[in-house]
Design a protein around this motif. Structure first.
Motif, mmCIF file in Angstrom:
data_model
loop_
_atom_site.group_PDB
_atom_site.id
_atom_site.type_symbol
_atom_site.label_atom_id
_atom_site.label_comp_id
_atom_site.label_asym_id
_atom_site.label_seq_id
_atom_site.Cartn_x
_atom_site.Cartn_y
_atom_site.Cartn_z
ATOM 1 N N PRO A 242 14.179 10.840 26.990
ATOM 2 C CA PRO A 242 13.666 11.614 28.130
ATOM 3 C C PRO A 242 12.506 12.533 27.789
ATOM 4 C CG PRO A 242 15.721 12.549 27.329
ATOM 5 C CD PRO A 242 15.527 11.262 26.593
ATOM 6 N N LEU A 243 12.218 12.801 26.507
ATOM 7 C CA LEU A 243 11.162 13.737 26.137
ATOM 8 C C LEU A 243 9.880 13.034 25.692
ATOM 9 C CD1 LEU A 243 13.300 16.314 24.096
ATOM 10 C CD2 LEU A 243 12.673 16.415 26.511
ATOM 11 N N HIS A 244 9.798 11.728 25.927
ATOM 12 C CA HIS A 244 8.639 11.005 25.402
ATOM 13 C C HIS A 244 7.346 11.371 26.112
ATOM 14 C CE1 HIS A 244 9.881 8.562 28.870
ATOM 15 N NE2 HIS A 244 8.601 8.229 28.953
ATOM 16 N N ASP A 245 7.434 11.818 27.401
ATOM 17 C CA ASP A 245 6.203 12.079 28.142
ATOM 18 C C ASP A 245 5.601 13.443 27.834
ATOM 19 O OD1 ASP A 245 8.252 13.452 29.242
ATOM 20 O OD2 ASP A 245 7.679 13.116 31.325
ATOM 21 N N ARG A 246 6.266 14.231 26.974
ATOM 22 C CA ARG A 246 5.738 15.547 26.652
ATOM 23 C C ARG A 246 4.993 15.574 25.314
ATOM 24 N NH1 ARG A 246 10.866 19.556 28.048
ATOM 25 N NH2 ARG A 246 11.231 18.798 30.164
ATOM 26 N N GLY A 247 5.119 14.485 24.577
ATOM 27 C CA GLY A 247 4.607 14.511 23.215
ATOM 28 C C GLY A 247 3.263 13.853 23.053
ATOM 29 N N THR A 248 2.669 14.139 21.917
ATOM 30 C CA THR A 248 1.461 13.452 21.475
ATOM 31 C C THR A 248 1.716 13.013 20.041
ATOM 32 O OG1 THR A 248 -0.002 14.764 22.885
ATOM 33 C CG2 THR A 248 -0.985 13.667 20.979
ATOM 34 N N VAL A 249 1.697 11.692 19.835
ATOM 35 C CA VAL A 249 1.943 11.160 18.498
ATOM 36 C C VAL A 249 0.674 11.333 17.680
ATOM 37 C CG1 VAL A 249 2.601 9.129 17.170
ATOM 38 C CG2 VAL A 249 3.607 9.513 19.430
ATOM 39 N N ASP A 250 0.830 11.964 16.544
ATOM 40 C CA ASP A 250 -0.316 12.318 15.706
ATOM 41 C C ASP A 250 -0.730 11.138 14.834
ATOM 42 O OD1 ASP A 250 -2.282 13.665 14.390
ATOM 43 O OD2 ASP A 250 -0.927 14.749 13.055
ATOM 44 N N GLY A 251 -1.999 10.793 14.893
ATOM 45 C CA GLY A 251 -2.518 9.766 14.015
ATOM 46 C C GLY A 251 -2.820 10.319 12.641
ATOM 47 N N GLY A 252 -2.686 9.467 11.631
ATOM 48 C CA GLY A 252 -2.953 9.869 10.267
ATOM 49 C C GLY A 252 -1.720 10.243 9.492
ATOM 50 N N PHE A 253 -0.668 10.735 10.185
ATOM 51 C CA PHE A 253 0.560 11.140 9.499
ATOM 52 C C PHE A 253 1.783 10.321 9.946
ATOM 53 C CE2 PHE A 253 -2.223 14.831 9.469
ATOM 54 C CZ PHE A 253 -2.185 15.210 8.141
ATOM 55 N N THR A 254 1.660 9.611 11.030
ATOM 56 C CA THR A 254 2.755 8.773 11.529
ATOM 57 C C THR A 254 2.698 7.433 10.789
ATOM 58 O OG1 THR A 254 2.710 9.852 13.677
ATOM 59 C CG2 THR A 254 3.713 7.661 13.568
ATOM 60 N N GLN A 255 3.835 7.063 10.194
ATOM 61 C CA GLN A 255 3.821 5.925 9.271
ATOM 62 C C GLN A 255 5.089 5.072 9.427
ATOM 63 O OE1 GLN A 255 2.800 7.141 5.333
ATOM 64 N NE2 GLN A 255 2.904 5.090 4.450
ATOM 65 N N PHE A 256 4.947 3.768 9.141
ATOM 66 C CA PHE A 256 6.057 2.798 9.231
ATOM 67 C C PHE A 256 6.026 1.931 7.976
ATOM 68 C CE2 PHE A 256 7.654 -1.248 11.539
ATOM 69 C CZ PHE A 256 8.967 -0.967 11.208
ATOM 70 N N SER A 257 7.187 1.834 7.275
ATOM 71 C CA SER A 257 7.263 1.077 6.019
ATOM 72 C C SER A 257 8.570 0.294 5.966
ATOM 73 C CB SER A 257 7.177 2.005 4.800
ATOM 74 O OG SER A 257 6.004 2.784 4.841
ATOM 75 N N GLY A 258 8.608 -0.727 5.114
ATOM 76 C CA GLY A 258 9.827 -1.499 4.917
ATOM 77 C C GLY A 258 9.699 -2.458 3.760
ATOM 78 N N PHE A 259 10.861 -2.922 3.270
ATOM 79 C CA PHE A 259 10.839 -3.909 2.185
ATOM 80 C C PHE A 259 12.160 -4.664 2.156
ATOM 81 C CE2 PHE A 259 12.486 0.003 0.340
ATOM 82 C CZ PHE A 259 13.578 -0.417 -0.394
ATOM 83 N N LEU A 260 12.124 -5.817 1.509
ATOM 84 C CA LEU A 260 13.327 -6.636 1.321
ATOM 85 C C LEU A 260 14.138 -6.081 0.163
ATOM 86 C CD1 LEU A 260 15.059 -9.208 1.811
ATOM 87 C CD2 LEU A 260 13.502 -10.411 0.242
ATOM 88 N N LEU A 261 15.395 -5.700 0.437
ATOM 89 C CA LEU A 261 16.271 -5.220 -0.622
ATOM 90 C C LEU A 261 16.821 -6.384 -1.446
ATOM 91 C CD1 LEU A 261 17.599 -2.731 -1.907
ATOM 92 C CD2 LEU A 261 19.483 -3.007 -0.274
ATOM 93 N N PHE A 262 17.389 -7.368 -0.769
ATOM 94 C CA PHE A 262 17.803 -8.616 -1.429
ATOM 95 C C PHE A 262 17.951 -9.713 -0.388
ATOM 96 C CE2 PHE A 262 21.698 -6.201 -0.615
ATOM 97 C CZ PHE A 262 22.479 -7.115 0.066
ATOM 98 N N GLU A 263 17.771 -10.912 -0.831
ATOM 99 C CA GLU A 263 17.846 -12.091 0.045
ATOM 100 C C GLU A 263 19.295 -12.528 0.216
ATOM 101 O OE1 GLU A 263 15.499 -16.396 0.436
ATOM 102 O OE2 GLU A 263 15.495 -15.267 -1.451
ATOM 103 N N THR A 264 19.632 -13.036 1.400
ATOM 104 C CA THR A 264 20.962 -13.569 1.681
ATOM 105 C C THR A 264 20.826 -15.046 2.070
ATOM 106 O OG1 THR A 264 20.836 -12.836 3.980
ATOM 107 C CG2 THR A 264 21.904 -11.354 2.409
ATOM 108 N N PHE A 265 21.938 -15.812 1.886
ATOM 109 C CA PHE A 265 21.897 -17.240 2.119
ATOM 110 C C PHE A 265 23.043 -17.660 3.021
ATOM 111 C CE2 PHE A 265 20.118 -16.349 -2.078
ATOM 112 C CZ PHE A 265 18.857 -16.887 -1.949
#
Length: 265
Positions: A242-265
């Motif tokens: 409900p608070l998404h319309d009040r914010g401004t997402v800052d560029g330069g500091f907002t970040q998204f990362s990920g990696f494979l921990l282990f493979e499954t079969f």
């Protein structure tokens, strides 16, 4: 064979008739009228016997022809049946070959997949650790997002790392190249006095909430989540709450990362 015997018999009887006629002629010349009549009666009897034998032989030949025709029909039917059975056998053999070929390809694919898995699970001779596909990414939002709308996807357009090419900087989606357990990090920063709620989602389903609130300075919200993903699953960060319309997402500091921990079969 019987017809041949009958023909010899006819010749024999005709010879007898000829001999009888000669005798009769002798009787006519030398004998009395009674003797002549006896010879004629004998000749008539012999002729009647010959005619009876010819009729019998004709019937026998007719019967043999009928039997031969029936035998030919039976032979043709037998040959037709054998040809049909041979055709069915060839069709069944073709189906069997097709099935064997499919089974061979299936086991060949299974063998290739097992070899690939074996190679991935082989221990590195230096570290002694299992070999795992190298999949990792990190991307940064380069521009501000002012008053984002509900469920807006945050597109991290500046790629820092993208080993395995799972992340797409044009649409903000990470698509899993292999099945396995993955670790994801997300940091969302808002400006002073702004509020933003966001989520990490897998195929549209929430797997982690982030709340960023700035009072006297920038507001920072972060999360780390571990999740099991199938091949082809998509993961991204979106604005939510409900608070998404009040914010401004800052560029330069907002970040998204990920990696494979282990493979499954």
């Amino acid at each position: 064979m019987k017809a041949t015997i009958g023909c010899f018999l006819c010749v024999f009887l005709l010879s007898k008739i000829a001999l009888s006629e000669n005798n009769s002629n002798g009787f006519i010349k030398n004998g009395t009228k009674g003797q002549q009549e006896g010879a004629e009666e004998f000749s008539g009897l012999m002729l009647e016997q010959i005619l009876d034998e010819c009729r019998r032989l004709r019937k026998e030949v007719t019967s043999l022809r009928i039997a031969q025709a029936e035998l030919e029909r039976a032979s043709i039917k037998r040959i037709t049946d054998l040809e049909h059975q041979n055709l069915l056998s060839r069709q069944e053999f073709s189906k069997l070959l097709e099935l064997v070929d499919k089974r061979a390809k299936y086991y060949q694919n299974e063998s290739l997949e097992e070899n690939q898995i074996s190679k991935r699970l082989m221990l590195n001779t230096e570290s002694g650790m299992p070999l795992t596909p190298q999949i990792a990414f990190s991307a940064i939002l380069s521009n501000y997002i002012v008053n984002p709308y509900q469920s807006e996807r945050i597109v991290f357009d500046s790629t820092v790392t993208n080993s395995g090419n799972g992340y797409n900087k044009n649409n903000g989606l990470f698509v899993t190249p292999v099945k396995g357990v993955y670790v994801f990090f997300a940091t969302v920063v808002t400006l002073t006095g702004k509020y933003t709620e966001s989520q990490i989602v897998r195929n549209g389903n929430n797997i982690g909430n982030i709340f960023s609130a700035g009072t006297t300075t920038y507001g920072t919200g972060s999360i780390m989540t571990v999740t099991n993903l199938e091949l082809g699953d998509a993961v991204w960060v979106r604005v939510a709450g409900p608070l998404h319309d009040r914010g401004t997402v800052d560029g330069g500091f907002t970040q998204f990362s990920g990696f494979l921990l282990f493979e499954t079969f």
